[in-house]
Design a protein around this motif. Structure first.
Motif, PDB file in Angstrom:
ATOM      1  N   ARG A 149      -7.954   9.446  -3.132  1.00 47.08           N
ATOM      2  CA  ARG A 149      -8.020   9.312  -4.963  1.00 47.08           C
ATOM      3  C   ARG A 149      -7.708  10.926  -5.251  1.00 47.08           C
ATOM      4  N   ALA A 150      -6.616  10.834  -6.598  1.00 46.44           N
ATOM      5  CA  ALA A 150      -6.732  12.194  -7.262  1.00 46.44           C
ATOM      6  C   ALA A 150      -6.967  12.006  -9.200  1.00 46.44           C
ATOM      7  N   ASP A 151      -7.123  12.940  -9.283  1.00 45.53           N
ATOM      8  CA  ASP A 151      -7.195  12.988 -11.028  1.00 45.53           C
ATOM      9  C   ASP A 151      -6.366  13.229 -11.777  1.00 45.53           C
ATOM     10  N   LEU A 152      -5.721  12.614 -12.095  1.00 53.20           N
ATOM     11  CA  LEU A 152      -4.379  13.118 -13.235  1.00 53.20           C
ATOM     12  C   LEU A 152      -4.164  12.697 -14.559  1.00 53.20           C
ATOM     13  N   PRO A 153      -5.183  13.182 -15.189  1.00 53.13           N
ATOM     14  CA  PRO A 153      -5.852  12.647 -16.398  1.00 53.13           C
ATOM     15  C   PRO A 153      -4.822  13.307 -17.473  1.00 53.13           C
ATOM     16  N   GLY A 154      -4.283  12.211 -18.327  1.00 56.74           N
ATOM     17  CA  GLY A 154      -3.040  12.499 -19.095  1.00 56.74           C
ATOM     18  C   GLY A 154      -2.028  12.149 -18.820  1.00 56.74           C
ATOM     19  N   VAL A 155      -1.559  12.120 -17.558  1.00 55.19           N
ATOM     20  CA  VAL A 155      -0.564  11.111 -16.890  1.00 55.19           C
ATOM     21  C   VAL A 155      -0.083  10.195 -16.782  1.00 55.19           C
ATOM     22  N   PRO A 156       0.981   9.913 -17.832  1.00 59.16           N
ATOM     23  CA  PRO A 156       1.297   8.646 -17.852  1.00 59.16           C
ATOM     24  C   PRO A 156       2.237   8.042 -15.885  1.00 59.16           C
ATOM     25  N   LYS A 157       2.262   6.471 -16.371  1.00 59.88           N
ATOM     26  CA  LYS A 157       2.982   5.718 -14.778  1.00 59.88           C
ATOM     27  C   LYS A 157       4.210   7.143 -14.917  1.00 59.88           C
ATOM     28  N   ASP A 158       5.010   7.075 -16.062  1.00 64.63           N
ATOM     29  CA  ASP A 158       6.527   7.457 -16.082  1.00 64.63           C
ATOM     30  C   ASP A 158       6.976   9.003 -16.207  1.00 64.63           C
ATOM     31  N   LYS A 159       6.135   9.641 -15.853  1.00 62.28           N
ATOM     32  CA  LYS A 159       5.796  10.985 -15.924  1.00 62.28           C
ATOM     33  C   LYS A 159       5.439  11.350 -14.699  1.00 62.28           C
ATOM     34  N   LEU A 160       4.776  11.038 -13.345  1.00 56.71           N
ATOM     35  CA  LEU A 160       4.072  10.599 -12.007  1.00 56.71           C
ATOM     36  C   LEU A 160       5.344  10.466 -10.789  1.00 56.71           C
ATOM     37  N   THR A 161       5.220  11.598 -10.477  1.00 57.57           N
ATOM     38  CA  THR A 161       6.493  11.371  -9.661  1.00 57.57           C
ATOM     39  C   THR A 161       6.135  11.757  -7.744  1.00 57.57           C
ATOM     40  N   LEU A 162       6.131  10.792  -7.247  1.00 60.03           N
ATOM     41  CA  LEU A 162       5.416  11.140  -5.362  1.00 60.03           C
ATOM     42  C   LEU A 162       6.317  11.017  -4.617  1.00 60.03           C
ATOM     43  N   GLN A 163       6.353  11.743  -3.526  1.00 62.80           N
ATOM     44  CA  GLN A 163       7.582  11.981  -2.992  1.00 62.80           C
ATOM     45  C   GLN A 163       7.062  12.572  -1.509  1.00 62.80           C
ATOM     46  N   VAL A 164       7.420  11.769  -1.005  1.00 68.26           N
ATOM     47  CA  VAL A 164       7.175  11.799   1.123  1.00 68.26           C
ATOM     48  C   VAL A 164       8.436  11.768   1.439  1.00 68.26           C
ATOM     49  N   GLU A 165       8.407  13.469   1.840  1.00 72.65           N
ATOM     50  CA  GLU A 165       9.810  13.790   3.056  1.00 72.65           C
ATOM     51  C   GLU A 165       9.053  14.075   4.153  1.00 72.65           C
ATOM     52  N   SER A 166      10.211  13.919   4.970  1.00 71.54           N
ATOM     53  CA  SER A 166       9.124  13.999   6.392  1.00 71.54           C
ATOM     54  C   SER A 166       7.586  13.737   6.499  1.00 71.54           C
ATOM     55  N   ASP A 167       6.707  14.900   6.314  1.00 74.78           N
ATOM     56  CA  ASP A 167       5.759  14.612   6.608  1.00 74.78           C
ATOM     57  C   ASP A 167       4.939  15.499   5.474  1.00 74.78           C
TER      58      ASP A 167
END
Lengths: 146, 137
Positions: B47-65
């Motif tokens: 769980r991460a606190d990201l106040p003020g970040v809307p869904k479209d400005k969030l980037t999640l990336q998994v690259e190898s490990d």
């Protein structure tokens, strides 16, 4: 107990250390203690018509947040429940625990020109936005020369 | 945890806020969001606190490990606003984690609610705990 919203922010921690050292040597500190930091983090701005307060308070139920204005003193209070498993749960292991949990309260003094009836609050994406309108009479205006 | 902050034009934070709006945006500068990481038998919950970040400005990336969480603060502000005091001085969050081998990066699920990101990273099938039956001949 003091716990910042960003415990891993080294610069903020250095800033806090400097502030605490200054406050420790101050013979007459503010009656409400620490003036900066804590949960939620606050950003404040203003326009000629209003005072805008942004409280970075993620993960709250908007219904449980209390925003009170009493004689120019604005209080933001509430509780953020812990999302960690209870101690009895021996199947889960907590590896990192940095997020704030528990009761919080932040108090700030608004400027004298704020209209107590013109305060509105909204909660979006974990940010509590409080807008306090300035009194009509205090707003800048151009005076016509006769 | 009481504290008070005077709303003053020349608040101590005003300098930082003003400097930040004037200076050219530095791509590297970002706040480190606080996280909770809990592991159970079937996977890891982050769980991460990201106040003020809307869904479209969030980037999640998994690259190898490597798992990268990146978010940009996008709060609608009224026109002509002048910052006077800022504790969140950088409108950006970023944090990188290294995943371990038994986690299955292809099955990561994510949810963003009220500024809290919840990531569920399940363990790969072969890494799940199994009870081994003892056969008695």
């Amino acid at each position: 107990m003091y716990r910042s919203l960003f415990p891993r922010d080294v610069l903020a921690e250095l800033d806090r250390l400097q502030r605490e050292m200054r406050e420790a040597s101050d013979l007459s500190p503010s009656i409400r203690g620490v003036g900066r930091g804590g949960f939620p983090a606050l950003n404040i701005g203003g326009t000629p018509q209003s005072v805008e307060i942004f409280a970075f308070a993620p993960g709250l139920d908007p219904a449980t947040v209390e925003v009170n204005l009493d004689r120019g003193v604005l209080t933001i209070a509430g509780e953020r429940p812990s999302s960690l498993p209870s101690d009895r749960d021996d199947k889960a292991a907590v590896h990192i625990s940095e997020r704030f949990s528990g009761r919080f309260r932040r108090v700030l003094t608004l400027a004298d020109d704020v209209d107590p009836n013109g305060v509105a609050a909204s909660y979006r994406d974990g940010v509590l936005h409080i807008t306090a309108k300035r009194r009509e009479s205090a707003q800048p205006r151009r005076i016509a020369i006769q | 945890m009481n504290d008070s902050t005077a709303v003053a034009r020349n608040a101590p934070g005003a300098r930082a806020a003003a400097a930040q709006s004037e200076a050219a945006p530095r791509a590297e500068t970002a706040l480190i969001p606080p996280v909770d990481v809990i592991e159970d038998a079937t996977g890891i919950t982050l769980r991460a606190d990201l106040p003020g970040v809307p869904k479209d400005k969030l980037t999640l990336q998994v690259e190898s490990d490597t798992l990268t969480i990146e978010g940009e603060v996008g709060i609608p502000t009224p026109e002509g606003i002048e910052p006077t005091y800022a504790e969140v001085s950088v409108p950006r969050f970023r944090r990188v984690f290294t995943l371990s081998k038994e986690l299955d990066p292809g099955k990561v699920s994510a949810e963003l609610k009220h500024g809290v990101l919840t990531l569920r990273i399940p363990k790969a099938e072969h890494a799940q705990p199994r009870r081994i039956d003892v056969r008695v001949d």
